[in-house]
Design an enzyme around this catalytic site. Structure first.
Site, mmCIF file in Angstrom:
data_model
loop_
_atom_site.group_PDB
_atom_site.id
_atom_site.type_symbol
_atom_site.label_atom_id
_atom_site.label_comp_id
_atom_site.label_asym_id
_atom_site.label_seq_id
_atom_site.Cartn_x
_atom_site.Cartn_y
_atom_site.Cartn_z
ATOM 1 N NE ARG A 1 8.284 -2.607 6.537
ATOM 2 C CZ ARG A 1 6.986 -2.321 6.450
ATOM 3 N NH1 ARG A 1 6.559 -1.567 5.460
ATOM 4 N NH2 ARG A 1 6.134 -2.781 7.331
ATOM 5 N NE ARG B 1 2.037 -4.742 11.068
ATOM 6 C CZ ARG B 1 3.187 -4.647 10.386
ATOM 7 N NH1 ARG B 1 4.315 -5.089 10.890
ATOM 8 N NH2 ARG B 1 3.190 -4.086 9.190
ATOM 9 N NE ARG C 1 6.202 -0.394 10.162
ATOM 10 C CZ ARG C 1 5.198 -0.363 9.313
ATOM 11 N NH1 ARG C 1 5.355 0.192 8.124
ATOM 12 N NH2 ARG C 1 4.029 -0.876 9.631
ATOM 13 C CE LYS D 1 -2.124 -1.114 3.870
ATOM 14 N NZ LYS D 1 -1.399 -2.356 4.204
ATOM 15 N NE ARG E 1 -4.557 -1.042 10.002
ATOM 16 C CZ ARG E 1 -3.515 -0.710 9.230
ATOM 17 N NH1 ARG E 1 -3.516 0.401 8.541
ATOM 18 N NH2 ARG E 1 -2.474 -1.490 9.177
HETATM 19 P P1 AP5 Z 1 4.731 -1.493 1.862
HETATM 20 O O1 AP5 Z 1 4.533 -0.720 0.612
HETATM 21 O O2 AP5 Z 1 5.270 -0.785 3.057
HETATM 22 O O3 AP5 Z 1 3.384 -2.272 2.225
HETATM 23 P P2 AP5 Z 1 2.212 -1.799 3.145
HETATM 24 O O4 AP5 Z 1 1.005 -2.546 2.678
HETATM 25 O O5 AP5 Z 1 2.147 -0.313 3.209
HETATM 26 O O6 AP5 Z 1 2.739 -2.414 4.520
HETATM 27 P P3 AP5 Z 1 2.768 -1.828 5.961
HETATM 28 O O7 AP5 Z 1 3.492 -2.854 6.783
HETATM 29 O O8 AP5 Z 1 3.295 -0.442 6.021
HETATM 30 O O9 AP5 Z 1 1.232 -1.831 6.248
HETATM 31 P P4 AP5 Z 1 0.466 -1.957 7.550
HETATM 32 O O10 AP5 Z 1 -0.934 -1.865 7.095
HETATM 33 O O11 AP5 Z 1 0.804 -3.136 8.419
HETATM 34 O O12 AP5 Z 1 1.063 -0.744 8.402
HETATM 35 P P5 AP5 Z 1 0.607 0.760 8.570
HETATM 36 O O13 AP5 Z 1 1.816 1.571 8.493
HETATM 37 O O14 AP5 Z 1 -0.564 1.100 7.735
HETATM 38 O O15 AP5 Z 1 5.666 -2.744 1.496
HETATM 39 C C1 AP5 Z 1 6.096 -3.633 2.492
HETATM 40 C C2 AP5 Z 1 7.533 -4.088 2.120
HETATM 41 O O16 AP5 Z 1 7.475 -4.817 0.902
HETATM 42 C C3 AP5 Z 1 8.506 -2.916 1.869
HETATM 43 O O17 AP5 Z 1 9.780 -3.270 2.326
HETATM 44 C C4 AP5 Z 1 8.488 -2.760 0.354
HETATM 45 O O18 AP5 Z 1 9.692 -2.212 -0.139
HETATM 46 C C5 AP5 Z 1 8.281 -4.193 -0.112
HETATM 47 N N1 AP5 Z 1 7.520 -4.283 -1.364
HETATM 48 C C6 AP5 Z 1 6.462 -3.526 -1.752
HETATM 49 N N2 AP5 Z 1 6.012 -3.911 -2.968
HETATM 50 C C7 AP5 Z 1 6.803 -4.971 -3.344
HETATM 51 C C8 AP5 Z 1 6.847 -5.807 -4.495
HETATM 52 N N3 AP5 Z 1 5.965 -5.673 -5.517
HETATM 53 N N4 AP5 Z 1 7.783 -6.785 -4.531
HETATM 54 C C9 AP5 Z 1 8.675 -6.943 -3.508
HETATM 55 N N5 AP5 Z 1 8.706 -6.166 -2.401
HETATM 56 C C10 AP5 Z 1 7.773 -5.192 -2.311
HETATM 57 O O19 AP5 Z 1 0.059 0.718 10.095
HETATM 58 C C11 AP5 Z 1 0.935 0.443 11.175
HETATM 59 C C12 AP5 Z 1 0.130 0.387 12.463
HETATM 60 O O20 AP5 Z 1 -0.473 1.670 12.711
HETATM 61 C C13 AP5 Z 1 -1.049 -0.602 12.476
HETATM 62 O O21 AP5 Z 1 -0.645 -1.925 12.821
HETATM 63 C C14 AP5 Z 1 -1.943 0.035 13.561
HETATM 64 O O22 AP5 Z 1 -1.437 -0.251 14.846
HETATM 65 C C15 AP5 Z 1 -1.760 1.531 13.294
HETATM 66 N N6 AP5 Z 1 -2.775 2.043 12.350
HETATM 67 C C16 AP5 Z 1 -2.577 2.461 11.064
HETATM 68 N N7 AP5 Z 1 -3.734 2.849 10.509
HETATM 69 C C17 AP5 Z 1 -4.693 2.673 11.447
HETATM 70 C C18 AP5 Z 1 -6.096 2.859 11.460
HETATM 71 N N8 AP5 Z 1 -6.744 3.304 10.372
HETATM 72 N N9 AP5 Z 1 -6.768 2.573 12.599
HETATM 73 C C19 AP5 Z 1 -6.134 2.146 13.713
HETATM 74 N N10 AP5 Z 1 -4.800 1.912 13.761
HETATM 75 C C20 AP5 Z 1 -4.075 2.164 12.637
#
Ligand code: AP5
Length: 191
Positions: free
Chosen positions: A129, A146, A135, A15, A90
């Site tokens: 990552r 998660r 992280r 994402k 979410r």
């Molecule tokens: P990346 O692009 O970072 O993927 P992502 O889906 O954004 O993954 P995240 O781990 O950031 O998502 P998440 O939903 O767990 O965390 P968030 O920050 O939203 O890619 C991941 C890895 O893969 C990277 O190293 C990238 O380089 C690699 N990659 C990407 N595409 C690739 C490809 N095609 N091939 C190979 N490699 C690739 O949330 C974190 C925390 O915040 C949550 O757990 C929660 O506690 C809180 N939070 C966030 N939003 C809310 C909400 N709305 N409500 C309540 N709590 C929330």
């Protein structure tokens, strides 16, 4: 052209990566709740301190905190022409809050891009990552939590957006540019 978008998908589905590329294509900001929380945590604000407890365990930050932060961010001048929401909504209640926030301006979500990726690849990506970025929530037990939270709280949103005719499923397998091209096609940015 759709300009008020939601990016859905499990942790590590791409994402954040795809949101940045789409932001450059469309000239509109990405609003990542995870990135906003990490910024607050890095600055040691009260919001960051509260969020950290939940994020470290892989749990969702309480809705009252998250919704207020998103409402404030979407009220910024740079979001007037559109935005890409990454990581919000979410859970089903957040879908309703987002609708209310936008409805006050006569606006609505125009598309929900849903990145699909098998779970074993997700864990591998996030552990990779972890070794690069360190992280705090990218340890295997927290990644598993998660994913469990994703299945329980977030996955039901997919059906909500499908039932409204807004769901745009995209295969998240392949290189970053292959996935980006699929997203451009479903959004009709390219033919
Ligand atoms: P990346 O692009 O970072 O993927 P992502 O889906 O954004 O993954 P995240 O781990 O950031 O998502 P998440 O939903 O767990 O965390 P968030 O920050 O939203 O890619 C991941 C890895 O893969 C990277 O190293 C990238 O380089 C690699 N990659 C990407 N595409 C690739 C490809 N095609 N091939 C190979 N490699 C690739 O949330 C974190 C925390 O915040 C949550 O757990 C929660 O506690 C809180 N939070 C966030 N939003 C809310 C909400 N709305 N409500 C309540 N709590 C929330």
């Amino acid at each position: 052209m759709k300009r008020r978008l939601v990016l859905l998908g499990p942790p590590g589905s791409g994402k954040g990566t795809q949101g940045e590329l789409l932001s450059a294509d469309l000239g509109i900001p990405t609003v990542s709740t995870g990135a906003l929380f990490r910024d607050q945590m890095a600055r040691g604000t009260a919001l960051g301190v509260e969020a950290q407890t939940y994020i470290a365990q892989g749990h969702l930050v309480p809705d009252r905190v998250t919704n207020a932060m998103v409402q404030s961010r979407l009220g910024s001048a740079d979001a007037v022409q559109g935005f890409i929401l990454d990581g919000y909504p979410r859970n089903v209640p957040q879908v309703g809050v987002l609708e209310e926030i936008l409805a006050t301006q006569g606006l609505a979500i125009e598309g929900a891009v849903s990145l699909e990726l098998p779970e074993d690849l997700i864990v591998g990506r996030l552990l990779k990552r972890a070794s690069i970025e360190g992280r705090a929530d990218d340890t295997e037990p927290v990644i598993r939590e998660r994913l469990a939270v994703y299945h329980r709280e977030t996955e039901p949103i997919i059906d909500v957006y499908r039932s409204r005719g807004l769901l745009l499923p995209v295969d998240g397998l392949g290189t970053v540019s292959e996935v980006a091209d699929r997203i451009r096609r479903v959004l009709e940015i390219v033919a």
